[in-house]
Design a protein around this motif. Structure first.
Motif, PDB file in Angstrom:
ATOM      1  N   TYR A 167       0.840  -1.196   0.000  1.00 54.75           N
ATOM      2  CA  TYR A 167       0.000   0.000   0.000  1.00 54.75           C
ATOM      3  C   TYR A 167       0.876   1.248   0.000  1.00 54.75           C
ATOM      4  CZ  TYR A 167      -4.233  -2.677   0.787  1.00 54.75           C
ATOM      5  OH  TYR A 167      -5.293  -3.538   0.632  1.00 54.75           O
ATOM      6  N   THR A 201       5.723   6.363   0.358  1.00 54.05           N
ATOM      7  CA  THR A 201       4.891   6.997  -0.652  1.00 54.05           C
ATOM      8  C   THR A 201       3.686   6.103  -0.896  1.00 54.05           C
ATOM      9  OG1 THR A 201       6.858   7.919  -1.691  1.00 54.05           O
ATOM     10  CG2 THR A 201       4.841   7.876  -3.018  1.00 54.05           C
ATOM     11  N   VAL A 202       2.495   6.703  -0.943  1.00 54.30           N
ATOM     12  CA  VAL A 202       1.267   5.931  -1.118  1.00 54.30           C
ATOM     13  C   VAL A 202       1.195   5.423  -2.555  1.00 54.30           C
ATOM     14  CG1 VAL A 202      -1.250   5.993  -0.985  1.00 54.30           C
ATOM     15  CG2 VAL A 202       0.114   7.303   0.641  1.00 54.30           C
ATOM     16  N   LEU A 233      -0.866   2.721  -5.568  1.00 56.36           N
ATOM     17  CA  LEU A 233      -2.231   2.611  -6.086  1.00 56.36           C
ATOM     18  C   LEU A 233      -3.167   1.959  -5.069  1.00 56.36           C
ATOM     19  CD1 LEU A 233      -4.323   2.832  -8.370  1.00 56.36           C
ATOM     20  CD2 LEU A 233      -3.556   0.577  -9.130  1.00 56.36           C
ATOM     21  N   GLY A 253      -2.947   1.890  -1.925  1.00 61.97           N
ATOM     22  CA  GLY A 253      -3.160   2.842  -0.836  1.00 61.97           C
ATOM     23  C   GLY A 253      -4.143   3.926  -1.211  1.00 61.97           C
ATOM     24  N   ARG A 254      -4.079   4.372  -2.451  1.00 57.52           N
ATOM     25  CA  ARG A 254      -5.033   5.398  -2.915  1.00 57.52           C
ATOM     26  C   ARG A 254      -6.452   4.856  -2.950  1.00 57.52           C
ATOM     27  NH1 ARG A 254      -1.067   6.914  -7.456  1.00 57.52           N
ATOM     28  NH2 ARG A 254       0.338   8.315  -6.335  1.00 57.52           N
ATOM     29  N   ARG A 301      -7.691   4.549   0.608  1.00 58.12           N
ATOM     30  CA  ARG A 301      -7.952   5.872   1.173  1.00 58.12           C
ATOM     31  C   ARG A 301      -9.361   6.353   0.841  1.00 58.12           C
ATOM     32  NH1 ARG A 301      -4.254   9.958  -1.392  1.00 58.12           N
ATOM     33  NH2 ARG A 301      -5.800   9.802  -3.029  1.00 58.12           N
ATOM     34  N   GLU A 302      -9.898   5.942  -0.295  1.00 60.32           N
ATOM     35  CA  GLU A 302     -11.223   6.390  -0.716  1.00 60.32           C
ATOM     36  C   GLU A 302     -12.351   5.587  -0.065  1.00 60.32           C
ATOM     37  OE1 GLU A 302     -11.735   9.110  -2.447  1.00 60.32           O
ATOM     38  OE2 GLU A 302      -9.570   9.412  -2.563  1.00 60.32           O
ATOM     39  N   THR A 317     -10.221  -3.369  -0.469  1.00 63.56           N
ATOM     40  CA  THR A 317      -9.256  -3.023  -1.524  1.00 63.56           C
ATOM     41  C   THR A 317      -8.659  -4.284  -2.138  1.00 63.56           C
ATOM     42  OG1 THR A 317      -8.725  -0.938  -0.438  1.00 63.56           O
ATOM     43  CG2 THR A 317      -7.129  -1.760  -2.023  1.00 63.56           C
TER      44      THR A 317
END
Length: 190
Positions: free
Chosen positions: A111, A117-118, A120, A122-123, A126-127, A137
């Motif tokens: 993640y 660094t975040v 994909l 992780g993104r 996050r949503e 996820t």
């Protein structure tokens, strides 16, 4: 007595007239400078303010640039002190091992990368804010929903937001039962 009041009034009017004349001359001087230099409205205000301040005796004694630099330096020092105090607080130090463990888990699951660094995944996580972000996820990015019909996909998603416990198990379609078994086995490995 009336003559004395009249003389005072005339002197006051004369003083006000001189002040008005001085201001008009100053304004005319500024207008002439503006026309020579082509100053805009905002610049005109700045020039007028600087000229009015420049005439004051206290401004001549004060080094404004030095005071402004000292004020900026002081503000920076206060910010640094607050950051150090937060970093060194007992509460922050007590939470640090838990935070580091969570970061390691996120790195193992890809993640975030080594530089934190975040990525994909992780993104996507996050949503998601209504259920277990990591599990959902993993399901989305591992194509668990691809073989399901829309109704089955909604039924699977409802498992993540439905909180009530049931005494009986719901009846599952063949496709949904297969996905549930895959989810159980794959999530057990995590």
């Amino acid at each position: 007595q009336i003559g004395h009041v009249r003389a005072d009034a005339l002197a006051h009017v004369g003083e006000a007239g001189r002040e008005t004349r001085r201001r008009v001359e100053l304004l005319l001087k500024h207008k002439a400078r503006e026309q020579r230099h082509g100053l805009g409205r905002r610049q005109r205000r700045k020039v007028v303010a600087q000229n009015e301040l420049g005439e004051h005796e206290l401004v001549a004694r004060v080094d404004l640039a030095r005071h402004a630099a000292l004020e900026q330096h002081s503000a920076r020092l206060v910010d640094v002190a607050q950051q150090l105090q937060q970093t060194l607080s007992a509460g922050a130090l007590a939470l640090m091992p838990d935070f580091e463990n969570r970061v390691r888990v996120l790195q193992l699951l890809r993640y975030v990368d080594e530089a934190r660094t975040v990525l994909l995944k992780g993104r996507v996580a996050r949503e998601i804010n209504t259920c277990d972000e990591l599990v959902l996820t993993e399901l989305i990015l591992s194509n668990y929903f691809a073989p399901l019909s829309p109704a089955e996909a909604v039924a699977l998603l409802s498992c993540f937001v439905f909180q009530e416990k049931l005494d009986t198990s719901p009846r599952l379609t063949a496709g949904l039962a297969d996905v549930c078994e895959r989810v159980r086995s794959d999530m057990a490995d995590l």
